[in-house]
Design an enzyme around this catalytic site. Structure first.
Site, PDB file in Angstrom:
ATOM      1  N   CYS B 261     -10.611 -10.953  -9.398  1.00 37.35           N
ATOM      2  CA  CYS B 261     -10.195 -10.418  -8.094  1.00 37.35           C
ATOM      3  C   CYS B 261     -10.579 -11.417  -7.016  1.00 37.35           C
ATOM      4  O   CYS B 261     -10.236 -12.584  -7.110  1.00 37.35           O
ATOM      5  CB  CYS B 261     -10.780  -9.031  -7.849  1.00 37.35           C
ATOM      6  SG  CYS B 261     -12.572  -8.950  -7.743  1.00 37.35           S
ATOM      7  N   ARG B 266     -14.487  -5.861  -7.670  1.00 40.16           N
ATOM      8  CA  ARG B 266     -13.469  -4.867  -7.993  1.00 40.16           C
ATOM      9  C   ARG B 266     -12.983  -5.077  -9.429  1.00 40.16           C
ATOM     10  O   ARG B 266     -12.637  -4.140 -10.135  1.00 40.16           O
ATOM     11  CB  ARG B 266     -12.273  -4.991  -7.039  1.00 40.16           C
ATOM     12  CG  ARG B 266     -12.480  -4.356  -5.689  1.00 40.16           C
ATOM     13  CD  ARG B 266     -11.273  -4.619  -4.777  1.00 40.16           C
ATOM     14  NE  ARG B 266     -11.127  -6.033  -4.450  1.00 40.16           N
ATOM     15  CZ  ARG B 266     -10.098  -6.555  -3.781  1.00 40.16           C
ATOM     16  NH1 ARG B 266      -9.091  -5.794  -3.417  1.00 40.16           N
ATOM     17  NH2 ARG B 266     -10.037  -7.835  -3.508  1.00 40.16           N
TER      18      ARG B 266
END
Lengths: 418, 311
Positions: B261, B266
């Site tokens: 990411c 995340r």
């Protein structure tokens, strides 16, 4: 031209005169109009608390902010907790009562914070700081911030928290002082990067419990406050009470000025409640971030404010939300102060005169600049800092007293300050 | 021993999949429900650990008995931008009273991103099969108005010994470059938003950590992390639904996977789903776009054509 009518400095004085003038002690009897108006404000406040609790996001935090703001505003208005007026009472009349009230607030704060710290960060000796506590960098810029803030207090007639509660009393100066504070924030943002690179980045963040342990910091803090209290009681002149005032409880709560120590006790307790549940007490975060938002919208600010958002204190990070915890805190403060002033007959709005406007704006600019580079005001840096065992709180406090005293003396000599 | 427990959770996952609603797999799989956790709060063998990103959140109210891990400092090396060294991790795990045979439930704010990141670091250092994530995290616990506590819960320190870092769980820049240069057949799953993936924006608004270039790693496929969770309460979708969701973009477990990411937090969330729930072979690339996107000259795909400071 005397400004004492809207500064509140003569409150005790006035109370004494009223007492010696033989004002008839009366039971609590609000004139109907005042009572209706105050009740209406209470209802508005209650409605707002209910609405924020049902529609806010995150509802519990926003609602509690509004409630604590209201309690704080009521306490400030009822005890007329104004740092400058208190300091002037001491300078001019050696009246120690207001200062003892501030010492009470700090002592209560230190005890409460220590109680919370013990649970949140059992070992203070490591590299970690207790979460969100206002422990700021200590260096020359903090001293400058305190001096400027003190000067701003002397010129505008009070500090920022007192301007907020005076807004509720209809003060003609407060609105201009708060507008000036907004501009002061702007100047603070503009000077921030230079000051940060020159000095703040190298300033140490000093936290007393790390070096003295919780017991040491607690005893040291309380000891220092006790020593100051002793000096005040020794040097201060005993001031007679206002016995002629009614002793009826409702009168004592809603009409008579609260004794400073009681105000200090409640200020300290609100500070502890705020730290436990929300964030350390502060009254400038919303003002600062809105000023930053406006200045940003006009492309007036540097692209980046180095390190500013990484420091503890009254943060000025721009938030997208319409309602923020600090915004609601301030709204609650002003509304409750308005209500308390209505009930006690201290809501006396008047049209601003040019000197009041000028002094408000000028003093406000200094207050705003000092708050931004000092990362808070008398509440956010001094009260919440000293409570947290931050050296920054003490340094800011001493510097602002020096700034206020020098400005006051100079202003009086020149005949521009009363 | 390890094989047995592994078999156990595979069975658990299958059972869970059959039941299709998360609640049934309770303590068997890598996820636990809020309901199960509340019923097991008094269990002395259970360790609950909060990993949140917002300072002061844990202190002002956490799941009763939970320990605190500060994401900003405890699991990372702040100066060198790396995961915590083995020594640092061992000291932390000992202090939290964790060991290979203790059941650990991780949870946190922001949709469990940082708790999942914690699970990834725990896994690298040898704490895997008994480490579980609270489905829905803080958000669901709060939505359901379950109790919180503010007092610290003392635990007895453990004698945990850290394992050699498991390299296969962590992708480094060279691993990613190998995929780009077709020297490795791994699939790269980029879980950022479509606008970040296409290069319309370099990072979401308000984030400080940036890359100088926009776009994505050539050959990577995009499936935003949030597609794997139920929006209402942040719980992770049923396993079969997840399997189908990822298969649609060619991630079916037949090849090793690299999740990526912006800074790798995340993507840990997707790493957790693919690795722990679906049982695929997955490495998380914590350098992510702030590393790859900043390396001079490495090939990128930038469909939007955004250029840094270009006027």
């Amino acid at each position: 031209m005397s400004m004492s009518d809207d500064t509140g400095a003569l409150d005790y004085h006035r109370a004494r005169e009223a007492a010696s003038g033989g004002v008839v002690a009366s039971e609590l009897r609000f004139p109907p109009a005042r009572f209706v108006a105050a009740t209406a404000v209470v209802l508005v406040l209650a409605g707002a608390i209910h609405l924020v609790g049902t529609h806010g996001d995150p509802a519990p935090q926003l609602q509690l902010s509004l409630i604590l703001g209201a309690v704080f505003g009521f306490v400030l208005q009822r005890s007329r907790f104004c740092f400058l007026c208190i300091w002037r009472d001491w300078l001019d009349r050696r009246d120690p009562r207001g200062l003892l009230g501030i010492l009470t607030a700090l002592a209560v704060g230190i005890v409460g914070y220590t109680l919370i710290f013990g649970a949140w960060l059992p070992d203070p000796s490591g590299a970690r700081l207790p979460p969100t506590a206002h422990i700021g960098p200590v260096g020359p810029v903090l001293v400058l911030a305190g001096l400027a803030f003190g000067a701003g207090m002397a010129i505008s007639g009070s500090c920022i928290s007192a301007h907020w509660y005076r807004l509720g009393e209809g003060s003609p100066t407060a609105p201009f002082a708060l507008i000036g504070t907004g501009f002061g924030f702007g100047l603070g943002f503009l000077s921030w990067n230079e000051l940060y690179l020159l000095s703040i980045s190298e300033s140490a963040v000093l936290w007393l419990p790390r070096h003295l342990g919780y017991a040491g910091a607690l005893l040291g803090g309380l000891g220092a406050l006790a020593a100051l209290a002793l000096v005040l009681l020794r040097v201060g002149r005993p001031i007679g009470g206002t016995e002629a005032e009614s002793q009826a409880p409702l009168h004592q709560v809603f009409v008579a000025r609260w004794p400073s120590w009681l105000g200090g006790l409640f200020v300290g307790l609100v500070g502890i409640a705020a730290y436990l549940r929300l964030s350390p007490l502060g009254v400038t975060a919303e003002l600062g971030s809105r000023s930053r938002q406006v200045a940003n919208a006009f492309d007036l600010l540097p692209e980046r404010l180095e390190g500013l958002d990484s420091f503890r204190g009254c943060a000025t990070v721009i938030r997208d939300a319409l309602l923020t915890p600090n915004g609601l805190f301030v709204i609650g403060l002003v509304l409750a102060s308005f209500c308390a002033a209505l009930a006690s007959g201290e809501f006396r709005p008047s049209l601003p005169r040019p000197p009041q406007i000028l002094r408000g704006l000028l003093g406000g600019v200094l207050l705003g600049w000092g708050t931004l580079v000092g990362l808070g005001c008398t509440v956010g840096t001094l009260l919440s800092g000293v409570s947290a065992g931050a050296v920054s709180g003490w340094v800011f406090g001493v510097a602002l007293l020096v700034g206020a005293t020098v400005t006051l003396k100079l202003g009086r000599r020149l005949g521009v300050l009363s | 021993m390890a094989g047995k427990t592994r078999l156990g959770w595979v069975l658990g996952s299958v059972l869970g999949a059959l039941a299709s609603m998360g609640a049934a797999w309770a303590n068997g799989g890598p996820l636990v429900t809020t309901e199960w956790l509340e019923q097991n709060l008094a269990n002395p063998t259970l360790r609950i650990v909060e990993v949140s990103v917002e300072p002061g959140l844990y202190e002002r109210g956490h799941i009763p008995g939970a320990q605190n891990v500060v994401w900003h400092t405890d699991l990372v090396e702040t100066v060198s931008r790396d995961i915590a060294t083995p020594e640092k991790f061992q000291a932390l795990a000992r202090k939290l009273g964790l060991d290979k045979d203790t059941t650990v439930v991780l949870y946190g704010d922001s949709n469990n991103w940082f708790a999942a990141w914690g699970a990834w670091v725990f896994d690298i250092y040898g704490l895997r099969d008994n480490v579980k994530l609270l489905d829905g995290g803080r958000k669901k616990w709060e939505l359901e108005k379950r109790p919180v506590a503010t007092n610290p819960a003392p635990v007895k320190a453990s004698g945990f010994t850290v394992s050699q870092p498991n390299r296969t769980l962590r992708a480094r820049l060279t691993d990613v470059v190998n995929v780009v240069e077709k020297k490795s057949d791994a699939s790269i799953l980029d879980i950022r938003s479509p606008d970040e993936f296409s290069g319309k924006i370099i990072a979401p608004a308000g984030f400080q950590e940036l890359a100088l270039r926009a776009g994505h790693i050539p050959g990577s496929v995009n499936l935003p992390w949030a597609r794997a969770v139920n929006q209402a309460d942040g719980t992770i979708k049923p396993v079969e639904e997840l399997r189908k969701l990822y298969a649609e973009i060619g991630i079916d477990g037949s090849k090793p996977i690299i999740t990526t990411c912006r800074i790798g937090e995340r993507s840990s969330h997707s790493w957790f789903i693919l690795s722990r729930l679906l049982g695929y072979q997955v490495a998380n690339y914590d350098g992510s776009w702030t590393e790859y996107g900043n390396v001079v000259g490495l090939p990128i795909n930038n469909p939007a054509g955004t250029v840094w400071s270009g006027k």
